[in-house]
Design an enzyme around this catalytic site. Sequence first.
Site, PDB file in Angstrom:
ATOM      1  CE  LYS A  43      -3.921  -0.593  -0.333  1.00 43.35           C
ATOM      2  NZ  LYS A  43      -4.827  -1.426  -1.194  1.00 43.35           N
ATOM      3  CB  SER A 285      -3.589 -10.991   2.591  1.00 46.73           C
ATOM      4  OG  SER A 285      -2.532 -10.353   2.655  1.00 46.73           O
TER       5      SER A 285
HETATM    6  N1  PMP Z   1      -3.216  -7.770   1.567  1.00 45.08           N
HETATM    7  C1  PMP Z   1      -2.967  -6.736   2.745  1.00 45.08           C
HETATM    8  C2  PMP Z   1      -2.455  -7.309   4.011  1.00 45.08           C
HETATM    9  C3  PMP Z   1      -3.601  -5.683   2.443  1.00 45.08           C
HETATM   10  O1  PMP Z   1      -3.426  -4.893   3.274  1.00 45.08           O
HETATM   11  C4  PMP Z   1      -4.522  -5.219   1.329  1.00 45.08           C
HETATM   12  C5  PMP Z   1      -4.749  -3.971   0.853  1.00 45.08           C
HETATM   13  N2  PMP Z   1      -6.025  -3.629   1.586  1.00 45.08           N
HETATM   14  C6  PMP Z   1      -4.376  -6.438   0.225  1.00 45.08           C
HETATM   15  C7  PMP Z   1      -3.936  -7.549   0.613  1.00 45.08           C
HETATM   16  C8  PMP Z   1      -5.140  -6.103  -1.158  1.00 45.08           C
HETATM   17  O2  PMP Z   1      -4.480  -5.073  -1.987  1.00 45.08           O
HETATM   18  P1  PMP Z   1      -5.330  -4.191  -3.036  1.00 45.08           P
HETATM   19  O3  PMP Z   1      -6.033  -3.346  -2.081  1.00 45.08           O
HETATM   20  O4  PMP Z   1      -4.467  -3.745  -3.859  1.00 45.08           O
HETATM   21  O5  PMP Z   1      -6.501  -5.004  -3.688  1.00 45.08           O
END
Ligand code: PMP
Length: 496
Positions: A43, A285
């Site tokens: 991010k 994630s």
């Molecule tokens: N994994 C984590 C830990 C995140 O903080 C985010 C962002 N919200 C994502 C995945 C997903 O990324 P994006 O917002 O670009 O879809």
Amino acid sequence: MARYDSILGTIGNTPLVKLRKLAPAGVNVYVKLESFNPMGSVKDRMALAVIEAAERSGALKPGQTVIEATSGNTGIGLAMVCAERGYPLVIVMAENFSLERRKMLRFLGARVVLTPASEKGTGMLNKAIELAEAHGYYLCRQFENEANAEVHTRTTAQEILHDFRGEALDYFVSGFGTGGTLLGVARGLKQAGTGTRIVAAEPDNAQVLSSGIAQPRDHNGQPSASHPSFRPHLMQGWSPDFVSRLTETAVDEDLIDEIVPVGGAEAMQLSRDLARREGIFVGTSAGATLAAALAVAKRAKAGSNIVAMLPDTGERYLSTPLFEGIADEMDAEELALSRSTPGFRFDQPAACGMPARSPASDGIDPEAARFVADLVRDEPVVMFALEWCEFCWSVRKLFKRLGIAYRSVDLDSVEYQPGGRGGKIRAVLARDTGSPTIPQIYIGGVHVGGCTELFDAMREGALQRHLQASGIDYDTRVELDPYTLFPKWLQPRATA
Ligand code: PMP
């Protein structure tokens, strides 16, 4: 590595690392480690892009407050960018996201407004909109801001293309939260015509995308209710309870070739496996994305190249289920290891207080003796302390909680170094108190003792009576077991 004009120059250009143990034989699985960004997540890219786009368009004025609803990583990235660029920042976050995120945000100078977990992602977002309208803040709108996707087309996708130049990239695998990564990278790869299949991963218990059900929206296009297929899941940062504009765009532009569901337990297992078997330390994630990539790898033809986007570092998850079962105390095996040699063990009683080096044997320094006597006579509350000593910190915390003004003589500080003055004062204290430990506390001209004696006196009420008798102000309403002020490692420990 080069020289940079500011921390913001270090965002992006993250490494692709080949898995050596977790990938099936004959298939190349590479992970793109977004934890290499300065604040440890993907991010950071979006935070800089969104702020720069708003500066360019004039939507963000110098010194204007920035606000955003975020599960944490966006906030942390924004906090870095706003700190560097001089914008005040307010982050709106549901109370159920990990505590370390809140603390990091505040450490970086942001303010954090919590929303009830029961209100989920939509509640967080609507609170941010409300606050932005009421106070004239610049709202980043990461879920629909094109700058969030554009930065991934311009940077992330180009980095991947560069790293695979002259070689086929068969699959790109990513989860989605805002969908910025998914949409932006997918666009970049499709535009380059590499024929890469785009794989979107989502929680198996919240298959919002594969349900094909449209997101309910109000007349402004804002999500008006949770998506019917949404259920709370373990992958912090993935699939909020609504389908974002950016994710919807990825669907509308037909960029997603397949959707792979991932279970929470498998995600956490793979995050741990990455740490223990590959030495790669990432969040939940990331484990989830790898789970989807490995599902693809199992059926991919030999020699395939797969890239999995791993969004962040594992350090952000210490207080979450990812670290459940990771102990902070020694287990039986570690204790047995400790006892396998004679020294430095816990099964001998520990003394309270930091023992002084043996008091100077060459007697008492008259200047130091006078200094101690004068201070004890003139100062209502005085503590002879060490800067680094945790017992001393605990006493400071107690005095602060009780609102007691005190003089602290830090014997190891620079002030007391010349001529070994600190050591000379310690020798006087050891003689006067009969105790070689620090801290030593005097109240109303009377020696109260060290940390343990002070805390015991408080528990018994003797400290309070002595303060009153000595005419020293303190907050009489405070009820507190002073021993809870010890850092955890100093609290009574089972030595069995
Ligand atoms: N994994 C984590 C830990 C995140 O903080 C985010 C962002 N919200 C994502 C995945 C997903 O990324 P994006 O917002 O670009 O879809």
